[in-house]
Scaffold this motif. Sequence first.
Motif, PDB file in Angstrom:
ATOM      1  N   ARG A  32       0.847  -1.184   0.000  1.00 53.53           N
ATOM      2  CA  ARG A  32       0.000   0.000   0.000  1.00 53.53           C
ATOM      3  C   ARG A  32       0.887   1.240   0.000  1.00 53.53           C
ATOM      4  O   ARG A  32       1.859   1.303   0.757  1.00 53.53           O
ATOM      5  CB  ARG A  32      -0.914   0.009   1.228  1.00 53.53           C
ATOM      6  N   LEU A  33       0.533   2.199  -0.816  1.00 55.93           N
ATOM      7  CA  LEU A  33       1.274   3.455  -0.893  1.00 55.93           C
ATOM      8  C   LEU A  33       0.339   4.587  -0.465  1.00 55.93           C
ATOM      9  O   LEU A  33      -0.582   4.956  -1.189  1.00 55.93           O
ATOM     10  CB  LEU A  33       1.790   3.701  -2.310  1.00 55.93           C
ATOM     11  N   PHE A  34       0.578   5.129   0.719  1.00 55.94           N
ATOM     12  CA  PHE A  34      -0.212   6.247   1.226  1.00 55.94           C
ATOM     13  C   PHE A  34       0.459   7.542   0.784  1.00 55.94           C
ATOM     14  O   PHE A  34       1.658   7.747   1.029  1.00 55.94           O
ATOM     15  CB  PHE A  34      -0.303   6.177   2.754  1.00 55.94           C
ATOM     16  N   TYR A 101       4.439   8.168   0.551  1.00 57.47           N
ATOM     17  CA  TYR A 101       4.970   9.231  -0.307  1.00 57.47           C
ATOM     18  C   TYR A 101       4.397  10.549   0.195  1.00 57.47           C
ATOM     19  O   TYR A 101       3.173  10.722   0.288  1.00 57.47           O
ATOM     20  CB  TYR A 101       4.594   9.063  -1.783  1.00 57.47           C
ATOM     21  N   GLY A 102       5.283  11.488   0.516  1.00 58.63           N
ATOM     22  CA  GLY A 102       4.842  12.807   0.926  1.00 58.63           C
ATOM     23  C   GLY A 102       5.504  13.861   0.065  1.00 58.63           C
ATOM     24  O   GLY A 102       6.717  13.801  -0.171  1.00 58.63           O
ATOM     25  N   ALA A 130      10.217  10.894   0.002  1.00 52.50           N
ATOM     26  CA  ALA A 130      10.072  12.313   0.323  1.00 52.50           C
ATOM     27  C   ALA A 130      10.347  13.155  -0.913  1.00 52.50           C
ATOM     28  O   ALA A 130      11.416  13.047  -1.522  1.00 52.50           O
ATOM     29  CB  ALA A 130      11.030  12.699   1.448  1.00 52.50           C
ATOM     30  N   GLY A 131       9.394  14.011  -1.271  1.00 58.41           N
ATOM     31  CA  GLY A 131       9.560  14.885  -2.428  1.00 58.41           C
ATOM     32  C   GLY A 131       9.540  16.348  -2.038  1.00 58.41           C
ATOM     33  O   GLY A 131       8.654  16.794  -1.309  1.00 58.41           O
TER      34      GLY A 131
END
Length: 269
Positions: A32-34, A101-102, A130-131
């Motif tokens: 799962r990618l939140f 992913y934020g 992190a982006g």
Amino acid sequence: MTHGGIGPHTREDFRTPYLAVRPEAVPDAPLRLFCLHHAGGGASIFRDWQRALGPSVAVLPVQLPGRERRVREPRFTDMAALVRELDVQLDPYLRVPYALYGHSMGALVAWQLSAVRAAAGRRLPEALLAGACNPPDVPPVSAATRDMSQQRLVRWLLDAGGISEELLRYPDWVDAAVSVLRDDLDLCNSHRPSDADGPGRLPFPIHAFAGASDSLVGAGTMAGWARHSSVPGERHTVPGGHLFLRDSPDHLFGLLRPVLAGLGPGLAD
């Protein structure tokens, strides 16, 4: 502000308003990618990610209150309060392999959530992606916006690519966008860099993504995320500015796929 919550051990059949998509929408995904959005944004920026990343990943955009379908709800302006709420609301869904992913503000929220879960001994992400965000021991880019007038803040938002010149023709829309942005910047500013030293180095990789022409957070700054992990991560540069996920989505997806493929069982098949 206060928000209702559920017990941390509630079953996954609880329906949280924080998820725009239910996990069972991709029932066989091993990971799962939140996804947590940037300041002034909303979960809709991730609307194409499921199609792009395929059925091996369940893409779960996190919708914070006070925008889009939750526009009538009060927004958080305190990072600790938001993270406590997310920990309770999302915990039932975080008991299987997952990653975070934020983007910009979202990366800071994701790191804080991971730190809280580490301190409580709960399941941690397989990785944090992190982006476009200063590492947590550095003041957030929002610090530069303190006490800005609306005119200066709008210019700052234009320079960052958060709104277009076309939007300036509609003052009511600008006012609404600035209102959301100010609260989100207050949220980021409630993070104290000294707090970042508390959890130390977290035991999962942090993969850093930088926009090649980002005027707010450069690639060198993004490298600082490595200080917060005891596991080596990767660094990537994406064409585009601070919102490179909107500027160059296909390039970003091409970088994300192999990173995600190494995180969950079956993803590399």
